[in-house]
Structures are given as structure tokens and as C-alpha cells.
Design a protein around this motif. Sequence first.
Motif, PDB file in Angstrom:
ATOM      1  N   ILE A 458     -18.123 -23.452  -4.268  1.00 36.45           N
ATOM      2  CA  ILE A 458     -19.110 -23.322  -3.591  1.00 36.45           C
ATOM      3  C   ILE A 458     -19.980 -24.372  -4.410  1.00 36.45           C
ATOM      4  O   ILE A 458     -20.831 -25.342  -3.778  1.00 36.45           O
ATOM      5  CB  ILE A 458     -19.952 -21.852  -3.977  1.00 36.45           C
ATOM      6  CG1 ILE A 458     -18.951 -21.070  -3.075  1.00 36.45           C
ATOM      7  CG2 ILE A 458     -21.306 -21.916  -3.513  1.00 36.45           C
ATOM      8  CD1 ILE A 458     -19.434 -19.357  -3.146  1.00 36.45           C
ATOM      9  N   THR A 459     -20.125 -24.613  -5.597  1.00 34.88           N
ATOM     10  CA  THR A 459     -20.973 -25.365  -6.396  1.00 34.88           C
ATOM     11  C   THR A 459     -20.577 -27.014  -6.058  1.00 34.88           C
ATOM     12  O   THR A 459     -21.347 -27.912  -5.718  1.00 34.88           O
ATOM     13  CB  THR A 459     -20.863 -25.326  -8.110  1.00 34.88           C
ATOM     14  OG1 THR A 459     -21.123 -24.055  -8.313  1.00 34.88           O
ATOM     15  CG2 THR A 459     -21.509 -26.297  -8.500  1.00 34.88           C
ATOM     16  N   GLN A 460     -19.068 -27.119  -5.687  1.00 36.09           N
ATOM     17  CA  GLN A 460     -18.872 -28.577  -5.445  1.00 36.09           C
ATOM     18  C   GLN A 460     -19.169 -28.749  -3.766  1.00 36.09           C
ATOM     19  O   GLN A 460     -19.717 -29.825  -3.478  1.00 36.09           O
ATOM     20  CB  GLN A 460     -17.164 -28.519  -5.205  1.00 36.09           C
ATOM     21  CG  GLN A 460     -16.552 -29.877  -5.172  1.00 36.09           C
ATOM     22  CD  GLN A 460     -15.145 -30.001  -5.183  1.00 36.09           C
ATOM     23  OE1 GLN A 460     -14.429 -28.769  -5.161  1.00 36.09           O
ATOM     24  NE2 GLN A 460     -14.672 -31.041  -4.908  1.00 36.09           N
ATOM     25  N   MET A 461     -19.172 -27.881  -3.221  1.00 40.13           N
ATOM     26  CA  MET A 461     -19.727 -28.259  -1.768  1.00 40.13           C
ATOM     27  C   MET A 461     -21.427 -28.153  -1.643  1.00 40.13           C
ATOM     28  O   MET A 461     -21.960 -29.003  -0.881  1.00 40.13           O
ATOM     29  CB  MET A 461     -19.350 -27.105  -0.827  1.00 40.13           C
ATOM     30  CG  MET A 461     -17.813 -27.073  -0.439  1.00 40.13           C
ATOM     31  SD  MET A 461     -17.452 -26.019   0.901  1.00 40.13           S
ATOM     32  CE  MET A 461     -17.836 -24.264   0.186  1.00 40.13           C
ATOM     33  N   GLN A 462     -21.952 -27.525  -2.501  1.00 38.60           N
ATOM     34  CA  GLN A 462     -23.548 -27.462  -2.650  1.00 38.60           C
ATOM     35  C   GLN A 462     -23.958 -29.004  -3.165  1.00 38.60           C
ATOM     36  O   GLN A 462     -24.839 -29.710  -2.388  1.00 38.60           O
ATOM     37  CB  GLN A 462     -24.002 -26.669  -3.664  1.00 38.60           C
ATOM     38  CG  GLN A 462     -25.450 -26.644  -3.827  1.00 38.60           C
ATOM     39  CD  GLN A 462     -25.918 -25.600  -4.873  1.00 38.60           C
ATOM     40  OE1 GLN A 462     -25.079 -25.103  -5.609  1.00 38.60           O
ATOM     41  NE2 GLN A 462     -27.139 -25.279  -4.681  1.00 38.60           N
ATOM     42  N   HIS A 463     -23.168 -29.549  -4.129  1.00 36.13           N
ATOM     43  CA  HIS A 463     -23.731 -30.786  -4.719  1.00 36.13           C
ATOM     44  C   HIS A 463     -23.307 -31.907  -3.739  1.00 36.13           C
ATOM     45  O   HIS A 463     -23.915 -32.901  -3.502  1.00 36.13           O
ATOM     46  CB  HIS A 463     -22.666 -30.894  -5.963  1.00 36.13           C
ATOM     47  CG  HIS A 463     -23.144 -30.214  -7.159  1.00 36.13           C
ATOM     48  ND1 HIS A 463     -22.533 -30.024  -8.122  1.00 36.13           N
ATOM     49  CD2 HIS A 463     -24.340 -29.788  -7.439  1.00 36.13           C
ATOM     50  CE1 HIS A 463     -22.947 -29.281  -9.111  1.00 36.13           C
ATOM     51  NE2 HIS A 463     -24.288 -29.038  -8.910  1.00 36.13           N
ATOM     52  N   GLY A 464     -22.161 -31.721  -2.940  1.00 34.59           N
ATOM     53  CA  GLY A 464     -21.812 -32.794  -1.692  1.00 34.59           C
ATOM     54  C   GLY A 464     -23.062 -32.743  -0.705  1.00 34.59           C
ATOM     55  O   GLY A 464     -23.405 -33.634  -0.289  1.00 34.59           O
ATOM     56  N   PHE A 470     -29.985 -33.119   1.191  1.00 30.36           N
ATOM     57  CA  PHE A 470     -30.388 -31.610   1.507  1.00 30.36           C
ATOM     58  C   PHE A 470     -31.099 -31.091  -0.039  1.00 30.36           C
ATOM     59  O   PHE A 470     -30.638 -31.340  -0.997  1.00 30.36           O
ATOM     60  CB  PHE A 470     -29.435 -30.760   1.872  1.00 30.36           C
ATOM     61  CG  PHE A 470     -28.903 -31.062   3.272  1.00 30.36           C
ATOM     62  CD1 PHE A 470     -29.809 -30.576   4.500  1.00 30.36           C
ATOM     63  CD2 PHE A 470     -27.883 -31.733   3.393  1.00 30.36           C
ATOM     64  CE1 PHE A 470     -29.400 -30.762   5.846  1.00 30.36           C
ATOM     65  CE2 PHE A 470     -27.473 -32.031   4.847  1.00 30.36           C
ATOM     66  CZ  PHE A 470     -28.345 -31.768   5.828  1.00 30.36           C
ATOM     67  N   SER A 471     -31.974 -30.065   0.165  1.00 29.57           N
ATOM     68  CA  SER A 471     -32.546 -29.420  -1.080  1.00 29.57           C
ATOM     69  C   SER A 471     -31.360 -28.468  -1.698  1.00 29.57           C
ATOM     70  O   SER A 471     -30.475 -28.085  -0.862  1.00 29.57           O
ATOM     71  CB  SER A 471     -33.704 -28.388  -0.922  1.00 29.57           C
ATOM     72  OG  SER A 471     -33.359 -27.516   0.194  1.00 29.57           O
ATOM     73  N   ALA A 472     -31.420 -27.987  -3.165  1.00 28.89           N
ATOM     74  CA  ALA A 472     -30.604 -27.185  -3.656  1.00 28.89           C
ATOM     75  C   ALA A 472     -30.376 -25.762  -2.579  1.00 28.89           C
ATOM     76  O   ALA A 472     -28.937 -25.347  -2.564  1.00 28.89           O
ATOM     77  CB  ALA A 472     -30.920 -26.850  -4.818  1.00 28.89           C
ATOM     78  N   ASN A 473     -31.537 -25.264  -2.160  1.00 25.89           N
ATOM     79  CA  ASN A 473     -31.227 -23.918  -1.329  1.00 25.89           C
ATOM     80  C   ASN A 473     -30.583 -24.294  -0.075  1.00 25.89           C
ATOM     81  O   ASN A 473     -29.658 -23.360   0.422  1.00 25.89           O
ATOM     82  CB  ASN A 473     -32.807 -23.383  -0.926  1.00 25.89           C
ATOM     83  CG  ASN A 473     -33.391 -22.751  -2.410  1.00 25.89           C
ATOM     84  OD1 ASN A 473     -32.389 -22.225  -3.241  1.00 25.89           O
ATOM     85  ND2 ASN A 473     -34.719 -22.813  -2.537  1.00 25.89           N
ATOM     86  N   GLU A 474     -31.071 -25.403   0.620  1.00 26.07           N
ATOM     87  CA  GLU A 474     -30.403 -25.590   1.908  1.00 26.07           C
ATOM     88  C   GLU A 474     -28.932 -26.046   1.581  1.00 26.07           C
ATOM     89  O   GLU A 474     -28.094 -25.636   2.616  1.00 26.07           O
ATOM     90  CB  GLU A 474     -31.044 -26.930   2.642  1.00 26.07           C
ATOM     91  CG  GLU A 474     -32.353 -26.647   2.965  1.00 26.07           C
ATOM     92  CD  GLU A 474     -33.130 -27.788   3.532  1.00 26.07           C
ATOM     93  OE1 GLU A 474     -34.069 -27.495   4.267  1.00 26.07           O
ATOM     94  OE2 GLU A 474     -32.721 -28.782   3.072  1.00 26.07           O
ATOM     95  N   ALA A 475     -28.589 -26.945   0.546  1.00 28.78           N
ATOM     96  CA  ALA A 475     -27.099 -27.072   0.233  1.00 28.78           C
ATOM     97  C   ALA A 475     -26.391 -25.735   0.030  1.00 28.78           C
ATOM     98  O   ALA A 475     -25.209 -25.832   0.187  1.00 28.78           O
ATOM     99  CB  ALA A 475     -27.263 -28.180  -0.844  1.00 28.78           C
ATOM    100  N   LEU A 476     -26.758 -25.084  -0.791  1.00 25.22           N
ATOM    101  CA  LEU A 476     -26.303 -23.641  -0.980  1.00 25.22           C
ATOM    102  C   LEU A 476     -25.924 -22.727   0.239  1.00 25.22           C
ATOM    103  O   LEU A 476     -25.092 -22.142   0.349  1.00 25.22           O
ATOM    104  CB  LEU A 476     -26.925 -22.896  -2.068  1.00 25.22           C
ATOM    105  CG  LEU A 476     -26.354 -21.492  -2.555  1.00 25.22           C
ATOM    106  CD1 LEU A 476     -25.055 -21.704  -3.206  1.00 25.22           C
ATOM    107  CD2 LEU A 476     -27.262 -20.839  -3.214  1.00 25.22           C
ATOM    108  N   ASP A 477     -26.826 -22.905   1.274  1.00 27.19           N
ATOM    109  CA  ASP A 477     -26.812 -22.098   2.528  1.00 27.19           C
ATOM    110  C   ASP A 477     -25.574 -22.766   3.205  1.00 27.19           C
ATOM    111  O   ASP A 477     -24.916 -22.064   3.831  1.00 27.19           O
ATOM    112  CB  ASP A 477     -28.065 -21.971   3.284  1.00 27.19           C
ATOM    113  CG  ASP A 477     -28.134 -21.423   4.344  1.00 27.19           C
ATOM    114  OD1 ASP A 477     -27.504 -20.039   4.348  1.00 27.19           O
ATOM    115  OD2 ASP A 477     -28.322 -21.808   5.554  1.00 27.19           O
TER     116      ASP A 477
END
Length: 531
Positions: A458-464, A470-477
Amino acid sequence: MSATTTNTQDDSLVEYGFNRVIITITAVLCALLEIVDTTIVNVALNDMRGSLGATLTDVAWVITAYAIANVIVIPMTSWLSQQFGRRNYFAASIIIFTVASFLCGNATDIWELIIFRFIQGLGGGALLVTSQTIITESYPVAKRGMAQAIYGMGVIVGPTLGPPLGGYLVDTYSWPYIFYINIPIGIIAALLTLRYVKSPKYGEKLSANQVDWFGIISLAGFIGSLQYVLEHGQQDDWFNDGTIITLSTISFFSLFFFVWRQLTYKYPVVNLKVLKDTNLRVGTILSFIMGFGLYGSTFIIPIYTQSILGWTATDAGLLLIPSSLMTAFMMPIIGQLLQKGVPQKYLVAIGFLMFFFFTFWMYNVMTPDTGEEYMYWPLIIRGLGLGLLFVPITTLSLSTLKGKSIGEGAAFTGMMRQLGGSFGIAIITTFIARFTQEHRVNLIANIDATKTQVQDRITQMQHGFMAKGFSANEALDKAHKVLDMSVMKQSTVLSYMDIFLYLGVLFLVCIPVILLIKNNKNKVNISEAMH
């Protein structure tokens, strides 16, 4: 009718040389036209919906209306041929089909198109069974196994040819051309029918007050309601929907009154008593299962390749071409084997075994990114299996029938093959939805958010996604959505695997049923049909 008279009529219907070639081409073309039109619209539904401003539910009726009309007419073809003369009825059916094709292409709204598709189905339903009888009676008795094989090419290749042909016409031109392509072929076929096809002599026609109108209406109520329930059951949540419950009730009571009427009325529209023949009863069951496998596999493979592998409709359709070519290649070989006296039931048993190998192979190669090369040989096995099934099942079903009972038996096998396809698609659609949900629940249960491996993914995809702005919250979503889509995709693949496994078991279980069939040394004389 005396044996001498019957033989004279049989001989008078046999053709040789150029005439037989023309009649063969005409009959195969007509059968092919009808079968292709059952699947060619599948790839054009999205374009129809856009240009006609229809909903997905509305546009699904384009398929349903044709199927309902088709299956209603098929069991009545023997009776209608006797009333109007086979050549006249066949030519009229081609003309109705062709005119309706033109009207479908010119429809201005979705309900016009649905009405014209129903009319097209009424014309097309006659083409299958009547083509089979015409092409077979044009050959001498010794070559009728080969005649069945030639006819079988059109019936088996048709469902597979529809999607790639439809995809090409829609991509290159527009959706009306999937109907316009029928027009020149239909005109030529009608002219050739009136010029070359002969019609056997019949007894007296029924007067208007002798016609079994109650039987016709109850048959239409049974088949029409059943076909709607099968086509729309899954999307309407089956028996949680009032319409489905109502039509299921109508179908049940229509069937009850239809059977009662046909067994008690002096001039039945469908002669159910012919089902007393053991071979025909077993043959109709085998025809149903063959239709289940033929149309079911033709339905599920394009869905898998398009929704999971991301292929275009045309590419998905082209994948099935080698399988159809194998079937076409096998048909004359099977015809020759039957002429040499190889028992039909052995060929049918091998055909079901081949279909089991095909489904089990597909079960083992399906993944979210399976390449075309992994599906090529299983589909070749599928084509081999279909080649071993169609001609032997048809000739075996009719092998102990005589006279006009043969035409009536052919109508039953044709109807059951079509109904098998409808049941197959409905059941497969239902089980895909249910199995997918079950597998999704099981897979999600195994995704533990506390595990380091899951957190790292999940962290890898969020950083991508953050790298894309994208913001951190948008990326996590978005990372969670991608993970959910991945689970859904894998769940769907697992459901397809289950479907192939259960199909394979069905074909394997059918092999012992074939042992019920009587050994019959007599060759089928289909030219006696409907005399």
C-alpha cells in the motif's frame, strides 16, 4: 402411403451434380445466416445504446426478442411446412428474415429495433431445421452422413463467427451494417430456393378451425416467458423480482396446458408422442447439453478476454476462429466414419471426453494475464469435441424414427440445442456473479492490514500516486482502490475457473448416459421427414 410411393418420392428429391451443389450452398448459407445473427449483435450493443439513446436493460431486449421468436418457431417448423409446402415456407422465411434485417438497420429507436428483431427471429427460426432436412434429402442414402456434416459446419461455426464479424463491421462501418450484410445473401438464397429446391407431397392441409391455435398460444407463452426469465433473471435478481415471478408462473402453466393439448388434440401443432422413442429422448438431452457447452463457452471466453485481459471485441472473437476451423475440418471426417458404420455413441462419448479435456485445460491456464498462446490448444480441443458431437448426436437421435416423425424429431433436437444455450448463458451469468462475490470475501479475509507485506504494498502504491501530484490522503485512497480492484479481478478469474471446472464435470457425467442409447444398424432416411 405405400413403401413404393415413399421410395419414389425419396428418389425424386435426390439431386446430383450442379443442382445438388447449389441446394447445399443455399441451405448452409441460410443456416449460417440464422446462427450468426444470434451472436453478431453482442459486440454492437454498446454502439446501439449510444446511437438510439437506450439503457443497458432496454438494449438487452435486442438479443432477447430474437431468441424468443426463434425458439417459438423451431418446434412448429414441421407443422408449418406441411401447411404451406416446404419450399414455399422456406422461401417465405428467408424473405421475412431479409426484410426484417433491412428494417433493423433502419430502426430509429430501440423499441422499433426490438420489434423488427422479433420478426427477424420468426423468419430465422425456420431456417435451421428446414435447411437440415432440405440438404439431407438432396443426397442419396449412402451419403447422408456427409450431408449432415456439411450442414453441421454452418451450425457450429456460426456462433463463433458472429462476434469477430460483428466487431469488424462495427469498427469499420457502424452497427446497422451487421443487419445490412444479410440482405444480398438473403435475396440470392430466396431466388435459389424458388428455382432449385423441391417440396415433397403432403396430405390434406388443415382448415382454419382445425388449426391448434390454443397449442400455438400456449407454446408461445411457455417459450417466450421462459426465455425472458433466462435472459433477465440474473440482472433482475431472479425471484426477488415481481416480473420474473409472474413470467415463471406463466411459463409453468403454459407448459402444462401445452403438453395436455398436444396429447389430446387430434391435430397437434407439435407431435409430442414422437418422444416415446428412446433414442430421440436421449438425443434431445444430449442436444441440450451440447448447446449448453457450445453457446456457454462462446459466451464466457469473449467476456474473460475483454473484461480481464483487456482485449477488443474483434480480438476476442478472432480467438475462437481456429476452434471453428477445427470443427469444420472434422465434420466431413465424422461423416465418413458414420458412413463406414462406426457407432454414433462411441463418437459422442469421445466428443464429451474432448470437451472435458478442453474445460479442464482452460481451468488450469486461466490467470489475470494469460496469453493467447496458452488458450490456442485448449480451443483446438474444443473444436475437435464439437466436431465429434454434432453429426453423431443428430443422426443418433433420429436413427430409430421413420416417416414424418424424423422431421418432428429434428425440430425437437434443434429446439433443445437452442434452449441449452439459453440455459447455459443464464446459469453461467448467475454463477459468475455469485462465485465472484464468494471469492472476493475469502480473499479480503486473507488480506491482513497488520502484515508488513500488505503495508509495504500500500505504501509503495501511495508513493507512486504522490509522485504524480496527488496529496498523501488522495494517494492513499487511490492505493486502496487499486488493491480492491486487484482483489476483484482475481475473484472474477477464480469464478471463471470454477465455471470451467463444473462444465467439465457435467460433460464427464454425461458419458454414461450415452450407454442408454440403442445400437441401431439402420441408416437415417431424413428424406422421409414430413411426408
